[in-house]
Design a protein around this motif. Structure first.
Motif, mmCIF file in Angstrom:
data_model
loop_
_atom_site.group_PDB
_atom_site.id
_atom_site.type_symbol
_atom_site.label_atom_id
_atom_site.label_comp_id
_atom_site.label_asym_id
_atom_site.label_seq_id
_atom_site.Cartn_x
_atom_site.Cartn_y
_atom_site.Cartn_z
ATOM 1 N N ALA A 41 0.825 -1.214 0.000
ATOM 2 C CA ALA A 41 0.000 0.000 0.000
ATOM 3 C C ALA A 41 0.856 1.261 0.000
ATOM 4 O O ALA A 41 0.404 2.337 -0.409
ATOM 5 N N ILE A 44 1.267 3.659 -3.092
ATOM 6 C CA ILE A 44 0.337 4.749 -3.444
ATOM 7 C C ILE A 44 0.904 6.105 -3.013
ATOM 8 O O ILE A 44 1.073 6.995 -3.854
ATOM 9 N N PHE A 217 -3.756 -1.271 3.648
ATOM 10 C CA PHE A 217 -4.332 0.032 3.319
ATOM 11 C C PHE A 217 -4.776 0.798 4.558
ATOM 12 O O PHE A 217 -4.897 2.017 4.539
#
Length: 513
Positions: A41, A44, A217
């Protein structure tokens, strides 16, 4: 006065810029930062930071150097005479970094030779801090310091690294810097590929890679979007920090390197190629490092989180243990790993010290040979303090303050000054005129609004953290001496160099804002 040198080819410039960006942090910092901040994650915020701050600042600095035709002090001055001090401050930051960065390369050089007979033994932590670094038990106390004397096992390779550095820089931009990067960068990539192939074929490698790439996340999102990390914003700050430190931006390197470009040289595409090459190498290193850590975790029956670490601990404590446990050819793979550190560190070192040399040449109209002699001698003498028993402690404090305050604040000033007090459009259009494709208004927004806000937040957070408790729990006298006073000295010297010495050479001016 010598005519200003230029790169011999576009690929030579890209190789040199990539050689600067691909440094020790790509190998020993990125994998752990990604692992600690959400694993897969983390990509990102990482790519968001790359596209919103890393590449925009890179293109800004390419444009400043190409238009200014000088190192940071001269190039900044050509946009506004008030900017010169910032250029010198960034050059002074490079001076400080040079004096300790070279010592880490000397450590890696010693460990390269130690690899062949696994000289560090089974207690790799004890060997590093005891036999090798010789850190005294009372190295830093509330009452003072015990420097522990010179460590000859560090000083000998340190001298060798300085001689090689002098040789490369003495030969100039095209025959020295460009040539060494054209040789070393392909070698570095081949070594890393061999290392990664070996690492991923070790038992337990999949465990390490799962830990690295499994996305969490919850760590990167705020509560109202489903996140479970109350300090989710620190993950985004970590991504910006990684991009800043790994792309060699905001401390004058890219301004200096782009000042050696031909006026017709392509800019925008070169910036994207260089940035993504750096990221590609980081991912490659991440795969190799965590595959090896997974192997180590399985061998020792420990959890990956108990083995994973970053920085000096990863390179000089964990990896020697991993190399000890390799099924075959331990010495060879140990040598390859430490050789990769030496090469990555050396190409970055060349770029950092070139900032100072170019700045001195510009202002005092010195020949390259004279500037190289003076700068290398001064830096080499100062670097000896890091070859003492207390060297690693001083290095730790100085590095923390230079990275968290020197680079971040100088980067903040750079984007504010160039975003709001010069015609930013001029730099963008000049870049577009020679580039394969054009950059649009999004770039102005990043430089004027988003990046300054991010850097301002990072600065405030760093200040809050450092004033709430002393960094590393070191005594305040050490924090003040090697942190705040050291930082203040870089600013004072920058002001002195700006206002106490007149320029002995001037070149064409660029439009002021």
């Amino acid at each position: 006065m010598e005519q200003r040198e230029q790169w011999g080819s576009r690929i030579g410039f890209i190789m040199a810029a990539a050689g600067s960006a691909i440094g020790l942090g790509n190998i020993w910092r990125f994998p752990y930062v990604a692992y600690e901040n959400g694993g897969g994650a983390f990509l990102i915020p990482y790519f968001f930071a790359l596209l919103t701050a890393g590449i925009p600042i890179l293109l800004l600095e390419f444009g400043i150097g190409r238009l200014g035709e000088g190192a940071a002090p001269l190039s900044f001055k050509k946009f506004s005479r008030w900017f010169e001090s910032l250029g010198w401050w960034q050059a002074m930051i490079c001076f400080i970094i040079t004096t300790y960065y070279v010592v880490v390369i000397a450590w890696a050089t010693s460990y390269f030779f130690y690899s062949f007979d696994l000289h560090w033994g089974d207690d790799t932590n004890g060997f590093l801090f005891g036999s090798f670094l010789g850190v005294p038990d009372d190295v830093v106390t509330a009452n003072g310091w015990d420097f522990g004397g010179i460590r000859w096992a560090i000083l000998a390779p340190l001298i060798a690294i300085w001689l090689l550095t002098w040789f490369v820089l003495f030969r100039g931009v095209k025959k020295g810097i460009e040539k060494i990067n054209k040789i070393f960068i392909p070698i570095l990539i081949v070594i890393m590929i061999i290392f990664v192939i070996r690492a991923v074929t070790l038992p337990g490698a999949a465990v390490g890679l799962n830990q690295l790439f499994t996305p969490d996340f919850g760590k990167i999102l705020p509560d109202f979007l489903g996140g479970d990390n109350p300090e989710w914003y620190k993950v985004w700050m970590a991504a910006y920090g990684q991009i800043f430190f790994s792309l060699s931006i905001a401390f004058a390197i890219m301004v200096t390197y782009s000042s050696y470009l031909n006026k017709k040289s392509e800019i925008n595409n070169s910036g994207f190629i260089m940035a993504f090459s750096n990221s590609g190498f980081e991912f490659l290193a991440g795969i190799g490092v965590f595959a090896a850590i997974g192997f180590m975790a399985q061998q020792s029956g420990a959890d990956v989180k108990d083995v994973a670490t970053s920085g000096v601990g990863l390179a000089f404590v964990v990896f020697p243990k991993i190399i000890n446990a390799f099924p075959t050819l331990n010495g060879l793979f140990g040598a390859l790993f430490f050789l990769s550190l030496v090469i990555a560190g050396f190409t970055s070192l060349i770029s950092i010290i070139e900032v100072i040399i170019a700045a001195i040449m510009d202002k005092f109209r010195l020949s390259r040979k004279a500037a190289v002699n003076w700068v290398v001698i001064v830096c080499a003498v100062v670097s000896v303090v890091y070859a003492t028993g207390a060297g690693i402690i001083i290095l730790d404090i100085v590095d923390h303050f230079i990275n968290n305050f020197g680079i971040v604040i100088s980067g903040l000033l750079e984007v504010v000054l160039f975003g709001w007090f010069v015609k930013l459009m001029t730099i963008r259009e000049e870049n577009n005129l020679v580039s394969d494709y054009r950059i649009g208004y999004w770039w102005n927004f990043m430089i004027k609004i988003l990046t300054p806000l991010i850097l301002l937040v990072m600065t405030i957070m760093n200040l809050q953290l450092d004033f709430s408790k002393p960094y590393g729990d070191y005594p305040w006298h050490s924090i003040i001496t090697f942190g705040w006073i050291m930082l203040a000295c870089t600013i004072i010297v920058a002001v002195i160099l700006t206002y106490s010495f007149k320029w002995k050479s001037e070149k064409r001016e660029v439009p002021e804002g």
